[in-house]
Design a protein around this motif. Sequence first.
Motif, PDB file in Angstrom:
ATOM      1  N   UNK A  84      -8.897  16.953   7.210  1.00 40.99           N
ATOM      2  CA  UNK A  84      -8.028  16.800   6.038  1.00 40.99           C
ATOM      3  C   UNK A  84      -8.473  15.645   5.145  1.00 40.99           C
ATOM      4  N   UNK A  85      -9.304  14.760   5.693  1.00 38.38           N
ATOM      5  CA  UNK A  85      -9.871  13.685   4.891  1.00 38.38           C
ATOM      6  C   UNK A  85      -9.061  12.415   4.811  1.00 38.38           C
ATOM      7  N   UNK A  86      -7.869  12.421   5.428  1.00 35.97           N
ATOM      8  CA  UNK A  86      -7.033  11.230   5.376  1.00 35.97           C
ATOM      9  C   UNK A  86      -5.944  11.341   6.437  1.00 35.97           C
ATOM     10  N   UNK A  87      -5.416  10.207   6.842  1.00 35.52           N
ATOM     11  CA  UNK A  87      -4.301  10.146   7.774  1.00 35.52           C
ATOM     12  C   UNK A  87      -3.013  10.019   6.963  1.00 35.52           C
ATOM     13  N   UNK A  88      -2.095  10.958   7.134  1.00 31.99           N
ATOM     14  CA  UNK A  88      -0.825  10.934   6.403  1.00 31.99           C
ATOM     15  C   UNK A  88       0.232  10.252   7.283  1.00 31.99           C
ATOM     16  N   UNK A  89       0.728   9.133   6.820  1.00 34.81           N
ATOM     17  CA  UNK A  89       1.653   8.336   7.629  1.00 34.81           C
ATOM     18  C   UNK A  89       2.951   8.096   6.867  1.00 34.81           C
ATOM     19  N   UNK A  90       4.075   8.391   7.508  1.00 32.50           N
ATOM     20  CA  UNK A  90       5.373   8.063   6.942  1.00 32.50           C
ATOM     21  C   UNK A  90       5.719   6.613   7.249  1.00 32.50           C
ATOM     22  N   UNK A  91       5.985   5.840   6.189  1.00 30.87           N
ATOM     23  CA  UNK A  91       6.261   4.411   6.332  1.00 30.87           C
ATOM     24  C   UNK A  91       7.476   4.041   5.479  1.00 30.87           C
ATOM     25  N   UNK A  92       7.842   2.801   5.548  1.00 30.90           N
ATOM     26  CA  UNK A  92       8.939   2.267   4.741  1.00 30.90           C
ATOM     27  C   UNK A  92       8.360   1.486   3.577  1.00 30.90           C
ATOM     28  N   UNK A  93       9.102   1.418   2.474  1.00 31.14           N
ATOM     29  CA  UNK A  93       8.703   0.534   1.381  1.00 31.14           C
ATOM     30  C   UNK A  93       9.838  -0.416   0.995  1.00 31.14           C
ATOM     31  N   UNK A  94      10.874  -0.464   1.856  1.00 32.70           N
ATOM     32  CA  UNK A  94      12.046  -1.278   1.545  1.00 32.70           C
ATOM     33  C   UNK A  94      12.407  -2.277   2.629  1.00 32.70           C
ATOM     34  N   UNK A  95      11.552  -2.436   3.637  1.00 36.50           N
ATOM     35  CA  UNK A  95      11.847  -3.381   4.713  1.00 36.50           C
ATOM     36  C   UNK A  95      10.818  -4.503   4.681  1.00 36.50           C
ATOM     37  N   UNK A  96      11.239  -5.633   4.140  1.00 32.71           N
ATOM     38  CA  UNK A  96      10.348  -6.789   3.988  1.00 32.71           C
ATOM     39  C   UNK A  96       9.770  -7.193   5.344  1.00 32.71           C
ATOM     40  N   UNK A 100       6.869  -2.837   2.903  1.00 31.53           N
ATOM     41  CA  UNK A 100       7.474  -3.098   1.596  1.00 31.53           C
ATOM     42  C   UNK A 100       6.397  -3.049   0.516  1.00 31.53           C
ATOM     43  N   UNK A 101       6.836  -2.778  -0.703  1.00 29.04           N
ATOM     44  CA  UNK A 101       5.902  -2.723  -1.820  1.00 29.04           C
ATOM     45  C   UNK A 101       5.817  -4.105  -2.466  1.00 29.04           C
ATOM     46  N   UNK A 102       4.624  -4.690  -2.427  1.00 31.54           N
ATOM     47  CA  UNK A 102       4.404  -6.004  -3.015  1.00 31.54           C
ATOM     48  C   UNK A 102       4.497  -5.885  -4.530  1.00 31.54           C
ATOM     49  N   UNK A 103       5.472  -6.549  -5.181  1.00 37.07           N
ATOM     50  CA  UNK A 103       5.635  -6.395  -6.624  1.00 37.07           C
ATOM     51  C   UNK A 103       4.455  -6.927  -7.424  1.00 37.07           C
ATOM     52  N   UNK A 104       3.681  -7.818  -6.830  1.00 31.27           N
ATOM     53  CA  UNK A 104       2.529  -8.390  -7.547  1.00 31.27           C
ATOM     54  C   UNK A 104       1.340  -7.437  -7.585  1.00 31.27           C
ATOM     55  N   UNK A 105       1.172  -6.668  -6.509  1.00 36.39           N
ATOM     56  CA  UNK A 105      -0.001  -5.797  -6.408  1.00 36.39           C
ATOM     57  C   UNK A 105       0.335  -4.308  -6.469  1.00 36.39           C
ATOM     58  N   UNK A 106       1.605  -3.979  -6.195  1.00 31.98           N
ATOM     59  CA  UNK A 106       1.997  -2.580  -6.131  1.00 31.98           C
ATOM     60  C   UNK A 106       1.603  -1.911  -4.830  1.00 31.98           C
ATOM     61  N   UNK A 107       0.968  -2.652  -3.910  1.00 26.24           N
ATOM     62  CA  UNK A 107       0.513  -2.089  -2.634  1.00 26.24           C
ATOM     63  C   UNK A 107       1.607  -2.212  -1.580  1.00 26.24           C
ATOM     64  N   UNK A 108       1.612  -1.232  -0.670  1.00 23.08           N
ATOM     65  CA  UNK A 108       2.500  -1.313   0.476  1.00 23.08           C
ATOM     66  C   UNK A 108       1.900  -2.270   1.500  1.00 23.08           C
ATOM     67  N   UNK A 109       2.723  -3.187   2.001  1.00 23.66           N
ATOM     68  CA  UNK A 109       2.253  -4.195   2.930  1.00 23.66           C
ATOM     69  C   UNK A 109       3.249  -4.349   4.073  1.00 23.66           C
ATOM     70  N   UNK A 110       2.827  -5.001   5.150  1.00 25.03           N
ATOM     71  CA  UNK A 110       3.713  -5.286   6.263  1.00 25.03           C
ATOM     72  C   UNK A 110       3.079  -4.971   7.602  1.00 25.03           C
ATOM     73  N   UNK A 225      17.619  -0.221   4.052  1.00 25.38           N
ATOM     74  CA  UNK A 225      18.191  -1.532   4.392  1.00 25.38           C
ATOM     75  C   UNK A 225      18.440  -2.384   3.159  1.00 25.38           C
ATOM     76  N   UNK A 226      17.603  -2.255   2.129  1.00 24.80           N
ATOM     77  CA  UNK A 226      17.849  -3.026   0.908  1.00 24.80           C
ATOM     78  C   UNK A 226      19.139  -2.583   0.229  1.00 24.80           C
ATOM     79  N   UNK A 227      19.562  -1.332   0.462  1.00 22.97           N
ATOM     80  CA  UNK A 227      20.854  -0.895  -0.065  1.00 22.97           C
ATOM     81  C   UNK A 227      21.991  -1.671   0.591  1.00 22.97           C
TER      82      UNK A 227
END
Length: 321
Positions: A84-96, A100-110, A225-227
């Motif tokens: 398939x050419x890539x690993x598809x992973x379900x992650x969070x973008x709201x749990x610091x 979480x999505x870094x507002x400075x870079x737009x990348x998901x980090x953690x 969780x941010x909610x």
Amino acid sequence: MRRPLLSTLAAAVVLVAGCAGAPEPSTIAATAVAPLLPGAEAITSAPAAEGTGSCDTEATLAPTTQPRPGAMPAGSAMAAIIANGRLRVGVDQNTYMFGFRNPSTGRLEGFDIDLAREIARDLFGDPDKIELRSVTAADRIPLLQEKKVDMIVRTFSATCERRREVDFSSVYYRAAQRIAAPRGAGIGNGAGLAGKRVCVAKGTTAAAPLFTLPTPPTVLGVTNWTDCLVALQQGTVDAISGDEPILAGLVAQDRNLEVVGDPIGAGAYAVGVPRGSDELVRFVNGVLDRARTDGTWQRIYAQHLSTLGPSQGPPVPRYVG
């Protein structure tokens, strides 16, 4: 040239004088009500708690000889991912700190994001051969069942109920469930939640310990969780209960909060994969074993979770076959 201005002023004086004897408008009392967040709903019964049931929630399959990156066994789930050419992973973008999505870079980090990249590294030889899909806690199992993702790395704890629907890797992180409340709110432990409103994320096991308290609080479930943080700031709830690192991430975003009391529950995070994926479970466990022994686990802990205090080290896996 001044007459038009004087006429206007005079008219204004007359208008004001004419209103002087008029009754003042009545004041209507109103109370501001913060509406519930989209997707928020009351939780009235306890989900299955972690560590309960007749199964061994941490039992998993031992890794075998780990294949080289890019050279997966023919017909295996790993070979299908490579194709398939890539690993598809379900992650969070709201749990610091975890996802979480870094507002400075737009990348998901953690922590979870880096762990997912390590799995991609051992599959492809390239940690960037990955597609990170933001998913809610409630969507984790359906997405695995529908095979819209290859795996879930999202503070996902194995329970007996969940094990009937998906498979899990070994545990890669342990967390205690606690309470976060505004400073000075008078909430210091589980007993202090009596008569209060407490927020949790839907699709998690966080509500379960709340229903075991002598006087259970009112429980509100939200999407992320941010909610919960927004609901607390709006006054919709009085406290939040979740795993300690999740709460620490919320406190980092609002210093008016504090984490209080002794643990009321526990979490043990593992990688979730579609049910029946024995080869993939063994492969992921091989990646986790490598991360435990070559310093990778400690490195990503230091990078993302050091504010929680010194690391206790990675959990010891419980292999049964």
